[in-house]
Design a protein around this motif. Sequence first.
Motif, PDB file in Angstrom:
ATOM      1  N   THR A 206     -17.768  77.376   2.644  1.00 29.59           N
ATOM      2  CA  THR A 206     -16.850  78.346   3.252  1.00 29.59           C
ATOM      3  C   THR A 206     -17.100  79.788   2.838  1.00 29.59           C
ATOM      4  N   GLY A 207     -17.728  79.994   1.685  1.00 26.74           N
ATOM      5  CA  GLY A 207     -17.915  81.348   1.171  1.00 26.74           C
ATOM      6  C   GLY A 207     -16.721  81.868   0.400  1.00 26.74           C
ATOM      7  N   PHE A 208     -15.641  81.071   0.309  1.00 25.02           N
ATOM      8  CA  PHE A 208     -14.442  81.460  -0.427  1.00 25.02           C
ATOM      9  C   PHE A 208     -14.531  80.921  -1.841  1.00 25.02           C
ATOM     10  N   CYS A 209     -14.433  81.810  -2.823  1.00 26.45           N
ATOM     11  CA  CYS A 209     -14.533  81.403  -4.220  1.00 26.45           C
ATOM     12  C   CYS A 209     -13.463  82.134  -5.032  1.00 26.45           C
ATOM     13  N   PRO A 210     -12.478  81.393  -5.551  1.00 26.68           N
ATOM     14  CA  PRO A 210     -11.427  82.027  -6.346  1.00 26.68           C
ATOM     15  C   PRO A 210     -11.969  82.780  -7.565  1.00 26.68           C
ATOM     16  N   ALA A 211     -12.991  82.233  -8.209  1.00 26.85           N
ATOM     17  CA  ALA A 211     -13.566  82.914  -9.376  1.00 26.85           C
ATOM     18  C   ALA A 211     -14.162  84.260  -8.981  1.00 26.85           C
ATOM     19  N   ALA A 212     -14.787  84.330  -7.814  1.00 23.69           N
ATOM     20  CA  ALA A 212     -15.364  85.592  -7.347  1.00 23.69           C
ATOM     21  C   ALA A 212     -14.283  86.641  -7.134  1.00 23.69           C
ATOM     22  N   ILE A 213     -13.123  86.212  -6.633  1.00 24.68           N
ATOM     23  CA  ILE A 213     -12.015  87.143  -6.431  1.00 24.68           C
ATOM     24  C   ILE A 213     -11.561  87.720  -7.776  1.00 24.68           C
ATOM     25  N   VAL A 214     -11.428  86.842  -8.764  1.00 26.16           N
ATOM     26  CA  VAL A 214     -10.990  87.286 -10.089  1.00 26.16           C
ATOM     27  C   VAL A 214     -12.012  88.234 -10.706  1.00 26.16           C
ATOM     28  N   PHE A 215     -13.293  87.859 -10.654  1.00 23.32           N
ATOM     29  CA  PHE A 215     -14.330  88.728 -11.233  1.00 23.32           C
ATOM     30  C   PHE A 215     -14.403  90.072 -10.516  1.00 23.32           C
ATOM     31  N   ARG A 216     -14.215  90.063  -9.191  1.00 23.91           N
ATOM     32  CA  ARG A 216     -14.233  91.324  -8.433  1.00 23.91           C
ATOM     33  C   ARG A 216     -13.106  92.237  -8.894  1.00 23.91           C
ATOM     34  N   LYS A 217     -11.910  91.649  -9.109  1.00 21.99           N
ATOM     35  CA  LYS A 217     -10.773  92.449  -9.585  1.00 21.99           C
ATOM     36  C   LYS A 217     -10.990  92.956 -11.000  1.00 21.99           C
ATOM     37  N   LEU A 218     -11.824  92.258 -11.776  1.00 21.33           N
ATOM     38  CA  LEU A 218     -12.154  92.706 -13.129  1.00 21.33           C
ATOM     39  C   LEU A 218     -13.238  93.787 -13.131  1.00 21.33           C
ATOM     40  N   GLY A 219     -13.766  94.107 -11.949  1.00 24.46           N
ATOM     41  CA  GLY A 219     -14.713  95.212 -11.834  1.00 24.46           C
ATOM     42  C   GLY A 219     -16.181  94.838 -11.812  1.00 24.46           C
ATOM     43  N   VAL A 220     -16.484  93.553 -11.674  1.00 24.19           N
ATOM     44  CA  VAL A 220     -17.894  93.143 -11.583  1.00 24.19           C
ATOM     45  C   VAL A 220     -18.427  93.558 -10.225  1.00 24.19           C
ATOM     46  N   LYS A 221     -19.600  94.195 -10.211  1.00 24.21           N
ATOM     47  CA  LYS A 221     -20.149  94.689  -8.944  1.00 24.21           C
ATOM     48  C   LYS A 221     -20.630  93.545  -8.056  1.00 24.21           C
ATOM     49  N   SER A 222     -20.512  93.727  -6.755  1.00 19.43           N
ATOM     50  CA  SER A 222     -20.859  92.697  -5.787  1.00 19.43           C
ATOM     51  C   SER A 222     -22.339  92.384  -5.809  1.00 19.43           C
ATOM     52  N   GLY A 223     -22.615  91.113  -5.505  1.00 16.44           N
ATOM     53  CA  GLY A 223     -23.988  90.665  -5.326  1.00 16.44           C
ATOM     54  C   GLY A 223     -24.215  90.362  -3.857  1.00 16.44           C
ATOM     55  N   ASN A 224     -25.075  89.394  -3.576  1.00 19.34           N
ATOM     56  CA  ASN A 224     -25.381  89.071  -2.191  1.00 19.34           C
ATOM     57  C   ASN A 224     -24.491  87.972  -1.618  1.00 19.34           C
ATOM     58  N   ALA A 225     -24.140  86.985  -2.422  1.00 18.10           N
ATOM     59  CA  ALA A 225     -23.436  85.816  -1.901  1.00 18.10           C
ATOM     60  C   ALA A 225     -21.949  86.075  -1.674  1.00 18.10           C
ATOM     61  N   PHE A 226     -21.294  86.769  -2.569  1.00 14.36           N
ATOM     62  CA  PHE A 226     -19.845  86.965  -2.490  1.00 14.36           C
ATOM     63  C   PHE A 226     -19.527  88.429  -2.249  1.00 14.36           C
ATOM     64  N   SER A 227     -19.842  88.914  -1.074  1.00 11.53           N
ATOM     65  CA  SER A 227     -19.620  90.339  -0.797  1.00 11.53           C
ATOM     66  C   SER A 227     -18.374  90.583   0.004  1.00 11.53           C
TER      67      SER A 227
END
Length: 67
Positions: free
Chosen positions: A46-67
């Motif tokens: 699906t491309g939906f990843c709860p961990a990616a949402i949390v890391f994005r809110k923590l300020g980790v810069k986007s990569g290719n898979a979870f943009s």
Amino acid sequence: MTLDRAVMLFAGVMVLLSVALTVWVSPYWVWFTVFIGLNLMQSAITGFCPAAIVFRKLGVKSGNAFS
């Protein structure tokens, strides 16, 4: 570190933790490993990843898979 790598690192740590808990605490912890595997499969489809949402809110810069 990009978001993709942070998510993969987190998933790997969680798998190793769940295996250690299964071996040294209780065999029921294997269900945590199953949950992690199902979540990885779901996010791949699906491309939906709860961990990616949390890391994005923590300020980790986007990569290719979870943009």
